[in-house]
Scaffold this motif. Structure first.
Motif, PDB file in Angstrom:
ATOM      1  N   MET A   1     -24.984   1.420 -27.122  1.00 44.78           N
ATOM      2  CA  MET A   1     -23.606   1.231 -26.737  1.00 44.78           C
ATOM      3  C   MET A   1     -23.253   2.131 -25.564  1.00 44.78           C
ATOM      4  N   THR A   2     -23.755   3.342 -25.551  1.00 47.94           N
ATOM      5  CA  THR A   2     -23.460   4.273 -24.456  1.00 47.94           C
ATOM      6  C   THR A   2     -23.911   3.707 -23.117  1.00 47.94           C
ATOM      7  N   ILE A   3     -25.077   3.098 -23.098  1.00 50.26           N
ATOM      8  CA  ILE A   3     -25.602   2.518 -21.859  1.00 50.26           C
ATOM      9  C   ILE A   3     -24.724   1.366 -21.397  1.00 50.26           C
ATOM     10  N   ASP A   4     -24.354   0.471 -22.317  1.00 49.24           N
ATOM     11  CA  ASP A   4     -23.491  -0.654 -21.959  1.00 49.24           C
ATOM     12  C   ASP A   4     -22.122  -0.171 -21.488  1.00 49.24           C
ATOM     13  N   ALA A   5     -21.573   0.835 -22.150  1.00 50.18           N
ATOM     14  CA  ALA A   5     -20.252   1.346 -21.800  1.00 50.18           C
ATOM     15  C   ALA A   5     -20.241   2.028 -20.436  1.00 50.18           C
ATOM     16  N   ALA A   6     -21.383   2.528 -20.008  1.00 54.14           N
ATOM     17  CA  ALA A   6     -21.457   3.215 -18.720  1.00 54.14           C
ATOM     18  C   ALA A   6     -21.077   2.309 -17.561  1.00 54.14           C
ATOM     19  N   SER A   7     -21.234   1.015 -17.729  1.00 55.40           N
ATOM     20  CA  SER A   7     -20.897   0.084 -16.648  1.00 55.40           C
ATOM     21  C   SER A   7     -19.491  -0.493 -16.796  1.00 55.40           C
ATOM     22  N   SER A   8     -18.736  -0.032 -17.782  1.00 57.69           N
ATOM     23  CA  SER A   8     -17.386  -0.549 -18.014  1.00 57.69           C
ATOM     24  C   SER A   8     -16.356   0.569 -17.906  1.00 57.69           C
ATOM     25  N   PRO A   9     -15.579   0.588 -16.837  1.00 58.14           N
ATOM     26  CA  PRO A   9     -14.533   1.614 -16.721  1.00 58.14           C
ATOM     27  C   PRO A   9     -13.541   1.560 -17.888  1.00 58.14           C
ATOM     28  N   ASP A  10     -13.241   0.375 -18.392  1.00 55.57           N
ATOM     29  CA  ASP A  10     -12.315   0.270 -19.522  1.00 55.57           C
ATOM     30  C   ASP A  10     -12.898   0.931 -20.769  1.00 55.57           C
ATOM     31  N   ALA A  11     -14.166   0.707 -21.040  1.00 57.68           N
ATOM     32  CA  ALA A  11     -14.815   1.333 -22.196  1.00 57.68           C
ATOM     33  C   ALA A  11     -14.865   2.852 -22.025  1.00 57.68           C
ATOM     34  N   GLN A  12     -15.103   3.321 -20.809  1.00 57.31           N
ATOM     35  CA  GLN A  12     -15.120   4.757 -20.551  1.00 57.31           C
ATOM     36  C   GLN A  12     -13.738   5.366 -20.786  1.00 57.31           C
ATOM     37  N   ASP A  13     -12.686   4.670 -20.367  1.00 59.75           N
ATOM     38  CA  ASP A  13     -11.324   5.146 -20.616  1.00 59.75           C
ATOM     39  C   ASP A  13     -11.032   5.209 -22.110  1.00 59.75           C
ATOM     40  N   LEU A  14     -11.443   4.169 -22.852  1.00 58.74           N
ATOM     41  CA  LEU A  14     -11.234   4.160 -24.296  1.00 58.74           C
ATOM     42  C   LEU A  14     -11.982   5.315 -24.959  1.00 58.74           C
ATOM     43  N   ALA A  15     -13.208   5.576 -24.528  1.00 62.54           N
ATOM     44  CA  ALA A  15     -13.988   6.678 -25.103  1.00 62.54           C
ATOM     45  C   ALA A  15     -13.301   8.015 -24.850  1.00 62.54           C
ATOM     46  N   ARG A  16     -12.778   8.228 -23.645  1.00 62.53           N
ATOM     47  CA  ARG A  16     -12.068   9.482 -23.345  1.00 62.53           C
ATOM     48  C   ARG A  16     -10.814   9.608 -24.219  1.00 62.53           C
ATOM     49  N   HIS A  17     -10.091   8.506 -24.351  1.00 63.98           N
ATOM     50  CA  HIS A  17      -8.878   8.525 -25.148  1.00 63.98           C
ATOM     51  C   HIS A  17      -9.179   8.846 -26.614  1.00 63.98           C
ATOM     52  N   TYR A  18     -10.158   8.141 -27.199  1.00 67.76           N
ATOM     53  CA  TYR A  18     -10.473   8.366 -28.612  1.00 67.76           C
ATOM     54  C   TYR A  18     -11.160   9.706 -28.837  1.00 67.76           C
ATOM     55  N   ARG A  19     -11.917  10.203 -27.872  1.00 68.12           N
ATOM     56  CA  ARG A  19     -12.502  11.546 -27.995  1.00 68.12           C
ATOM     57  C   ARG A  19     -11.366  12.580 -28.077  1.00 68.12           C
ATOM     58  N   SER A  20     -10.355  12.437 -27.236  1.00 67.13           N
ATOM     59  CA  SER A  20      -9.212  13.352 -27.284  1.00 67.13           C
ATOM     60  C   SER A  20      -8.523  13.291 -28.637  1.00 67.13           C
ATOM     61  N   SER A  21      -8.374  12.091 -29.182  1.00 70.24           N
ATOM     62  CA  SER A  21      -7.746  11.938 -30.495  1.00 70.24           C
ATOM     63  C   SER A  21      -8.579  12.593 -31.580  1.00 70.24           C
ATOM     64  N   LEU A  22      -9.885  12.414 -31.517  1.00 69.94           N
ATOM     65  CA  LEU A  22     -10.769  13.044 -32.494  1.00 69.94           C
ATOM     66  C   LEU A  22     -10.701  14.560 -32.403  1.00 69.94           C
ATOM     67  N   ILE A  23     -10.705  15.074 -31.202  1.00 71.96           N
ATOM     68  CA  ILE A  23     -10.635  16.530 -31.017  1.00 71.96           C
ATOM     69  C   ILE A  23      -9.320  17.072 -31.571  1.00 71.96           C
TER      70      ILE A  23
END
Length: 101
Positions: free
Chosen positions: A1-23
């Protein structure tokens, strides 16, 4: 999933958002080791010192209205002096259940 998400700016934004929520949901007794998000689901690994710490951050994440999760599945295992939690959750309201064998 990380590899696929690397080519998607939207997926990268979602990962940053949810990482912040988890933290925000975690305290000093818990750390997130890995998180990857696609456009519909996120998967990750966290470590906590105790089962109570694990339960506490999970409840705080579930109540975070800025980062809705529509379904959640996890496996928690005692490892050494702590707990490892492998989890996945849906970030898409159309995917409101997770099942598997």
């Amino acid at each position: 999933m990380t590899i696929d998400a690397a080519s998607s700016p939207d997926a990268q934004d979602l990962a940053r958002h949810y990482r912040s929520s988890l933290i925000r949901a975690m305290d000093q007794n818990t750390v997130i080791e890995r998180l990857a998000c696609g456009l519909s689901i996120c998967i990750g690994i966290a470590r906590a010192r105790s089962n109570a710490d694990h339960e506490a951050w999970g409840q705080r994440l579930a109540s975070d209205r800025s980062s809705p999760t529509y379904s959640y599945a996890e496996v928690a295992e005692g490892i050494g002096a702590g707990y490892e939690n492998r989890f996945m959750f849906s970030i898409d309201p159309e995917l409101n259940s997770i099942s598997g064998n």
